[in-house]
Design a protein around this motif. Structure first.
Motif, PDB file in Angstrom:
ATOM      1  N   ALA A   1     -19.232 -31.051  -4.445  1.00 19.27           N
ATOM      2  CA  ALA A   1     -18.568 -30.552  -5.654  1.00 19.27           C
ATOM      3  C   ALA A   1     -18.874 -31.389  -6.885  1.00 19.27           C
ATOM      4  O   ALA A   1     -18.705 -30.911  -8.016  1.00 19.27           O
ATOM      5  CB  ALA A   1     -17.054 -30.495  -5.432  1.00 19.27           C
ATOM      6  N   GLN A   2     -19.305 -32.642  -6.699  1.00 21.33           N
ATOM      7  CA  GLN A   2     -19.546 -33.493  -7.870  1.00 21.33           C
ATOM      8  C   GLN A   2     -20.945 -33.252  -8.439  1.00 21.33           C
ATOM      9  O   GLN A   2     -21.773 -32.599  -7.831  1.00 21.33           O
ATOM     10  CB  GLN A   2     -19.321 -34.968  -7.512  1.00 21.33           C
ATOM     11  N   ARG A   3     -21.185 -33.779  -9.643  1.00 21.73           N
ATOM     12  CA  ARG A   3     -22.405 -33.450 -10.374  1.00 21.73           C
ATOM     13  C   ARG A   3     -23.291 -34.660 -10.621  1.00 21.73           C
ATOM     14  O   ARG A   3     -24.208 -34.599 -11.437  1.00 21.73           O
ATOM     15  CB  ARG A   3     -22.026 -32.815 -11.726  1.00 21.73           C
ATOM     16  N   GLN A   4     -23.055 -35.761  -9.913  1.00 20.39           N
ATOM     17  CA  GLN A   4     -23.877 -36.947 -10.155  1.00 20.39           C
ATOM     18  C   GLN A   4     -25.091 -37.049  -9.229  1.00 20.39           C
ATOM     19  O   GLN A   4     -26.166 -37.462  -9.661  1.00 20.39           O
ATOM     20  CB  GLN A   4     -23.045 -38.229  -9.985  1.00 20.39           C
ATOM     21  N   LEU A   5     -24.930 -36.676  -7.969  1.00 22.91           N
ATOM     22  CA  LEU A   5     -25.969 -36.929  -6.971  1.00 22.91           C
ATOM     23  C   LEU A   5     -26.659 -35.631  -6.536  1.00 22.91           C
ATOM     24  O   LEU A   5     -26.018 -34.595  -6.373  1.00 22.91           O
ATOM     25  CB  LEU A   5     -25.370 -37.625  -5.751  1.00 22.91           C
ATOM     26  N   ARG A   6     -27.966 -35.737  -6.327  1.00 20.95           N
ATOM     27  CA  ARG A   6     -28.779 -34.592  -5.909  1.00 20.95           C
ATOM     28  C   ARG A   6     -29.036 -34.672  -4.402  1.00 20.95           C
ATOM     29  O   ARG A   6     -29.430 -35.719  -3.884  1.00 20.95           O
ATOM     30  CB  ARG A   6     -30.121 -34.601  -6.640  1.00 20.95           C
ATOM     31  N   GLY A   7     -28.846 -33.547  -3.726  1.00 20.09           N
ATOM     32  CA  GLY A   7     -29.109 -33.494  -2.298  1.00 20.09           C
ATOM     33  C   GLY A   7     -30.313 -32.621  -1.984  1.00 20.09           C
ATOM     34  O   GLY A   7     -30.665 -31.728  -2.763  1.00 20.09           O
ATOM     35  N   LEU A   8     -30.935 -32.874  -0.839  1.00 23.01           N
ATOM     36  CA  LEU A   8     -32.095 -32.090  -0.411  1.00 23.01           C
ATOM     37  C   LEU A   8     -32.033 -31.929   1.099  1.00 23.01           C
ATOM     38  O   LEU A   8     -31.932 -32.910   1.843  1.00 23.01           O
ATOM     39  CB  LEU A   8     -33.394 -32.796  -0.812  1.00 23.01           C
ATOM     40  N   LEU A   9     -32.076 -30.676   1.566  1.00 23.21           N
ATOM     41  CA  LEU A   9     -32.030 -30.377   2.992  1.00 23.21           C
ATOM     42  C   LEU A   9     -33.183 -29.472   3.384  1.00 23.21           C
ATOM     43  O   LEU A   9     -33.666 -28.674   2.568  1.00 23.21           O
ATOM     44  CB  LEU A   9     -30.716 -29.684   3.364  1.00 23.21           C
ATOM     45  N   SER A  10     -33.593 -29.563   4.644  1.00 25.54           N
ATOM     46  CA  SER A  10     -34.569 -28.621   5.184  1.00 25.54           C
ATOM     47  C   SER A  10     -33.863 -27.323   5.561  1.00 25.54           C
ATOM     48  O   SER A  10     -32.755 -27.339   6.085  1.00 25.54           O
ATOM     49  CB  SER A  10     -35.241 -29.205   6.430  1.00 25.54           C
ATOM     50  N   GLU A  11     -34.520 -26.204   5.307  1.00 26.62           N
ATOM     51  CA  GLU A  11     -33.931 -24.931   5.689  1.00 26.62           C
ATOM     52  C   GLU A  11     -34.033 -24.745   7.209  1.00 26.62           C
ATOM     53  O   GLU A  11     -34.794 -25.415   7.893  1.00 26.62           O
ATOM     54  CB  GLU A  11     -34.642 -23.779   4.975  1.00 26.62           C
ATOM     55  N   LYS A  12     -33.235 -23.833   7.718  1.00 26.77           N
ATOM     56  CA  LYS A  12     -33.230 -23.461   9.134  1.00 26.77           C
ATOM     57  C   LYS A  12     -32.851 -24.629  10.039  1.00 26.77           C
ATOM     58  O   LYS A  12     -33.252 -24.686  11.189  1.00 26.77           O
ATOM     59  CB  LYS A  12     -34.589 -22.881   9.555  1.00 26.77           C
ATOM     60  N   ARG A  13     -32.107 -25.583   9.504  1.00 23.99           N
ATOM     61  CA  ARG A  13     -31.588 -26.671  10.325  1.00 23.99           C
ATOM     62  C   ARG A  13     -30.090 -26.483  10.493  1.00 23.99           C
ATOM     63  O   ARG A  13     -29.396 -26.070   9.569  1.00 23.99           O
ATOM     64  CB  ARG A  13     -31.856 -28.036   9.671  1.00 23.99           C
ATOM     65  N   SER A  14     -29.594 -26.775  11.684  1.00 26.96           N
ATOM     66  CA  SER A  14     -28.162 -26.736  11.945  1.00 26.96           C
ATOM     67  C   SER A  14     -27.674 -28.146  12.198  1.00 26.96           C
ATOM     68  O   SER A  14     -28.337 -28.929  12.879  1.00 26.96           O
ATOM     69  CB  SER A  14     -27.863 -25.853  13.157  1.00 26.96           C
ATOM     70  N   PHE A  15     -26.489 -28.480  11.647  1.00 26.25           N
ATOM     71  CA  PHE A  15     -25.933 -29.822  11.788  1.00 26.25           C
ATOM     72  C   PHE A  15     -24.559 -29.802  12.438  1.00 26.25           C
ATOM     73  O   PHE A  15     -23.807 -30.758  12.325  1.00 26.25           O
ATOM     74  CB  PHE A  15     -25.865 -30.490  10.420  1.00 26.25           C
ATOM     75  N   GLY A  16     -24.216 -28.702  13.109  1.00 27.76           N
ATOM     76  CA  GLY A  16     -22.919 -28.592  13.749  1.00 27.76           C
ATOM     77  C   GLY A  16     -21.950 -27.793  12.886  1.00 27.76           C
ATOM     78  O   GLY A  16     -22.163 -27.582  11.690  1.00 27.76           O
ATOM     79  N   LEU A  17     -20.853 -27.351  13.510  1.00 33.18           N
ATOM     80  CA  LEU A  17     -19.934 -26.430  12.843  1.00 33.18           C
ATOM     81  C   LEU A  17     -19.330 -27.002  11.566  1.00 33.18           C
ATOM     82  O   LEU A  17     -19.247 -26.328  10.544  1.00 33.18           O
ATOM     83  CB  LEU A  17     -18.815 -26.034  13.813  1.00 33.18           C
ATOM     84  N   THR A  18     -18.893 -28.271  11.603  1.00 34.44           N
ATOM     85  CA  THR A  18     -18.208 -28.855  10.448  1.00 34.44           C
ATOM     86  C   THR A  18     -19.118 -28.934   9.235  1.00 34.44           C
ATOM     87  O   THR A  18     -18.768 -28.489   8.131  1.00 34.44           O
ATOM     88  CB  THR A  18     -17.677 -30.259  10.793  1.00 34.44           C
ATOM     89  N   ILE A  19     -20.289 -29.503   9.420  1.00 37.47           N
ATOM     90  CA  ILE A  19     -21.225 -29.663   8.305  1.00 37.47           C
ATOM     91  C   ILE A  19     -21.768 -28.312   7.853  1.00 37.47           C
ATOM     92  O   ILE A  19     -21.848 -28.031   6.645  1.00 37.47           O
ATOM     93  CB  ILE A  19     -22.363 -30.616   8.683  1.00 37.47           C
TER      94      ILE A  19
END
Length: 290
Positions: free
Chosen positions: A134-152
């Motif tokens: 929700a914050q606007r300071q940090l940029r994230g980058l993830l690979s598509e088609k990856r699962s990290f478990g229900l919570t994440i």
């Protein structure tokens, strides 16, 4: 002993039905399995299957590389093959006989050192992922088609459209994303400790990155071999489990996995690791009737 035959294309149904053939469906995710010149080498499941092969010489062991979707389709079709690296979930236990082989730390946040002051942390020094997204300071980058478990996965799906999180088709195994972190093209990613450890061995500069657990996602994950829910699958799973359920077999499982864990993770999850490997000496661990 028959010489191991490595197969780089999926086996035919006729071949799979041979009673004296054990076919392993392998993942192409280092270090779960590390391919060198197209062949298995010294990844986690590479070592585990080599051990099983040495203690089960009566059959010919073959390897076929297949993605997750294809592997599960073959299992559910009743093919005489076992998938070498599956997360153990209640849903998957209903679909296959699963022989537990390893306990691994859950996915964690991997980030640039200078991002630490901006991370929203709770009292346990865990990252609050919803606040981070929700914050606007940090940029994230993830690979598509990856699962990290229900919570994440749920937090990622519920994030705002304005979240500073990019999902990319590149870097599916982590390498490109970790490199982007180093050159300040992004601030954080999410991945597994053992995947990060693999790329750290390839590039010592990745020691500049830091890791922290994600709040609500602290439970370690279990992985194992999945065999079809058929009479053949049950017998094969019990055979594999009996080979592993010795002091030597358990020590091999521990060594094949823990060399890819960071010292921090080994310490953080030491109780869970000890409990798992103690229970692993039971040949029927995790196996229930269909």
């Amino acid at each position: 002993m028959r010489q191991l035959c490595y197969v780089l294309l999926l086996f035919s149904p006729v071949m799979a039905m041979a009673q004296n053939v054990m076919t392993w469906l392998m993942t192409d995710l280092p270090p779960a399995s590390i391919r060198v010149a197209g062949l298995p080498s010294d990844g986690i499941t590479d070592q585990q299957i080599a051990y099983i092969r040495a203690h089960w010489p009566e059959v010919e062991h073959r390897v076929a590389y297949a993605n997750l979707k294809r592997s599960w389709a073959l299992l559910e079709a009743g093919q005489q093959a076992c998938y070498s690296f599956t997360l153990i979930t209640p849903q998957r236990l209903e679909r296959a006989y699963i022989v537990p082989t390893s306990v691994l730390p859950p996915p964690q946040l991997i980030f640039r050192r200078d991002a630490l002051p901006s991370l929203p942390l709770n009292a346990q020094h865990e990252v609050d992922l919803e606040r981070l997204l929700a914050q606007r300071q940090l940029r994230g980058l993830l690979s598509e088609k990856r699962s990290f478990g229900l919570t994440i996965d749920h937090a990622l799906q519920q994030r705002s459209a304005q979240a500073l999180l990019e999902v990319t088709p590149v870097g599916s195994l982590g390498e490109n994303i970790f490199a982007r972190l180093l050159v300040n093209r992004t601030d954080y990613t999410i991945d597994y400790d053992f995947v990060y450890a693999y790329y750290l061995k390839r590039d010592p500069m990745l020691r500049e990155l830091l890791t922290l657990p994600i709040a609500g996602n602290a439970a370690p994950i279990r992985v194992g071999f999945a065999c079809p829910r058929t009479a053949w699958g049950k017998a094969t799973a019990l055979k594999i489990s009996s080979i592993l359920a010795t002091r030597e077999g358990v020590q091999m499982l521990r060594q094949s996995t823990e060399r890819w864990l960071s010292p921090e993770s080994r310490q953080r999850y030491s109780d869970a690791l000890e409990a798992f490997y103690h229970a692993r000496e039971n040949p029927a661990l995790g196996l229930t009737p269909p």
